[in-house]
Design a protein around this motif. Structure first.
Motif, PDB file in Angstrom:
ATOM      1  N   UNK A 153       0.793  -1.237   0.000  1.00  0.00           N
ATOM      2  CA  UNK A 153       0.000   0.000   0.000  1.00  0.00           C
ATOM      3  C   UNK A 153       0.823   1.284   0.000  1.00  0.00           C
ATOM      4  N   UNK A 154       2.068   1.218   0.508  1.00  0.00           N
ATOM      5  CA  UNK A 154       2.850   2.452   0.642  1.00  0.00           C
ATOM      6  C   UNK A 154       3.923   2.585  -0.431  1.00  0.00           C
ATOM      7  N   UNK A 155       4.812   1.593  -0.523  1.00  0.00           N
ATOM      8  CA  UNK A 155       5.927   1.707  -1.470  1.00  0.00           C
ATOM      9  C   UNK A 155       5.476   1.561  -2.919  1.00  0.00           C
ATOM     10  N   UNK A 215       1.898   1.352  -4.218  1.00  0.00           N
ATOM     11  CA  UNK A 215       0.710   2.075  -4.670  1.00  0.00           C
ATOM     12  C   UNK A 215       0.795   3.580  -4.435  1.00  0.00           C
ATOM     13  N   UNK A 216       1.766   4.018  -3.663  1.00  0.00           N
ATOM     14  CA  UNK A 216       1.953   5.455  -3.470  1.00  0.00           C
ATOM     15  C   UNK A 216       3.114   5.989  -4.315  1.00  0.00           C
ATOM     16  N   UNK A 217       3.646   5.140  -5.210  1.00  0.00           N
ATOM     17  CA  UNK A 217       4.703   5.584  -6.119  1.00  0.00           C
ATOM     18  C   UNK A 217       4.192   6.769  -6.940  1.00  0.00           C
ATOM     19  N   UNK A 218       5.056   7.777  -7.130  1.00  0.00           N
ATOM     20  CA  UNK A 218       4.602   9.025  -7.756  1.00  0.00           C
ATOM     21  C   UNK A 218       4.043   8.821  -9.163  1.00  0.00           C
ATOM     22  N   UNK A 219       4.528   7.795  -9.872  1.00  0.00           N
ATOM     23  CA  UNK A 219       4.062   7.563 -11.241  1.00  0.00           C
ATOM     24  C   UNK A 219       2.712   6.843 -11.272  1.00  0.00           C
ATOM     25  N   UNK A 220       2.318   6.240 -10.142  1.00  0.00           N
ATOM     26  CA  UNK A 220       1.116   5.410 -10.135  1.00  0.00           C
ATOM     27  C   UNK A 220       0.021   5.894  -9.190  1.00  0.00           C
ATOM     28  N   UNK A 221       0.382   6.659  -8.184  1.00  0.00           N
ATOM     29  CA  UNK A 221      -0.552   6.987  -7.109  1.00  0.00           C
ATOM     30  C   UNK A 221      -1.859   7.592  -7.615  1.00  0.00           C
ATOM     31  N   UNK A 222      -1.770   8.552  -8.526  1.00  0.00           N
ATOM     32  CA  UNK A 222      -2.959   9.242  -8.991  1.00  0.00           C
ATOM     33  C   UNK A 222      -3.932   8.282  -9.685  1.00  0.00           C
ATOM     34  N   UNK A 223      -3.379   7.414 -10.540  1.00  0.00           N
ATOM     35  CA  UNK A 223      -4.222   6.455 -11.264  1.00  0.00           C
ATOM     36  C   UNK A 223      -4.762   5.372 -10.332  1.00  0.00           C
ATOM     37  N   UNK A 224      -3.910   4.883  -9.431  1.00  0.00           N
ATOM     38  CA  UNK A 224      -4.335   3.803  -8.541  1.00  0.00           C
ATOM     39  C   UNK A 224      -5.387   4.255  -7.541  1.00  0.00           C
TER      40      UNK A 224
END
Length: 217
Positions: free
Chosen positions: A69-71, A73-82
């Motif tokens: 959930x943190x490393x 899904x909160x990645x800057x390239x993916x967070x917005x879409x996820x």
């Protein structure tokens, strides 16, 4: 690790390049994300239901509560879409809770046994014809005072690294173990004081143990 890395890298490619090749109503990123998540969750559930060693339970819980959930899904390239997809956890809450209880039970026993062994070693040292060690010029038992505190602290820290709730539950359990250990320590020390007055290093051993009390407080 391989599965997590593959999912992260592939979804990054989907987000950056593939998503824009389709009309928005196709929800291409969501489809990819759900398929990867479902596969990952299926594998995690399969692992959770198999026989796991303590270190494997810790690692799986770390993925469920922390890495995934943190490393990932909160990645800057993916967070917005996820954030739009709402994937949920890798494990059902009931199965995750079951693993947490197994981990907590195991860790509680490990710390309890570690403290017991430490006290046994300390009692054995009292019987030796050897003066206690000095720490900053004062008699002190580094084994007992420092080791016990570090054992409890490091155990709490590992639990907190899984999740705040797991850390709090382990702290609650260890707060019961520490007084039990201290009572055993007190009883052993009282026994030594009563029966070993002719010990060559009787007074330095008393001083060392009195100095330990400050650390324990």
């Amino acid at each position: 690790l391989h599965m997590g890395k593959t999912m992260k890298e592939d979804l990054t490619v989907v987000a950056k390049y593939i998503n824009k090749l389709y009309p928005p109503e196709f929800n291409v990123f969501s489809i990819y994300a759900e398929l990867y998540h479902n596969y990952f969750a299926t594998q995690a559930k399969k692992d959770a239901e198999s026989h796991l060693e303590d270190k494997d339970i810790y690692l799986l819980l770390s993925w469920v509560h922390n890495f995934y959930p943190k490393d990932m899904r909160k990645d800057h390239a993916l967070a917005m879409e996820l954030d739009k997809v709402k994937l949920g956890s890798l494990l059902p809450s009931s199965l995750s809770k079951e693993l947490e209880n197994k981990y907590l039970d195991s860790e509680e026993v490990t710390v309890k046994n570690s403290l017991s062994r430490c006290l046994d070693k300390e009692i054995q040292r009292w019987k030796e014809d050897k003066e206690p060690e000095k720490l900053n010029g004062h008699f002190q038992s580094e084994l007992l005072g420092i080791f016990v505190i570090q054992s409890i602290y490091s155990s709490q820290k590992r639990a907190e690294d899984i999740s705040k709730a797991v850390g709090e539950e382990l702290s609650r359990r260890l707060l019961k173990e520490l007084p039990a250990f201290l009572r055993s320590y007190r009883d052993a020390f009282e026994d030594f004081k009563e029966k070993s007055k002719k010990h060559k290093h009787y007074k330095p051993i008393l001083i060392a143990n009195i100095n330990n009390c400050w650390n324990f407080r």
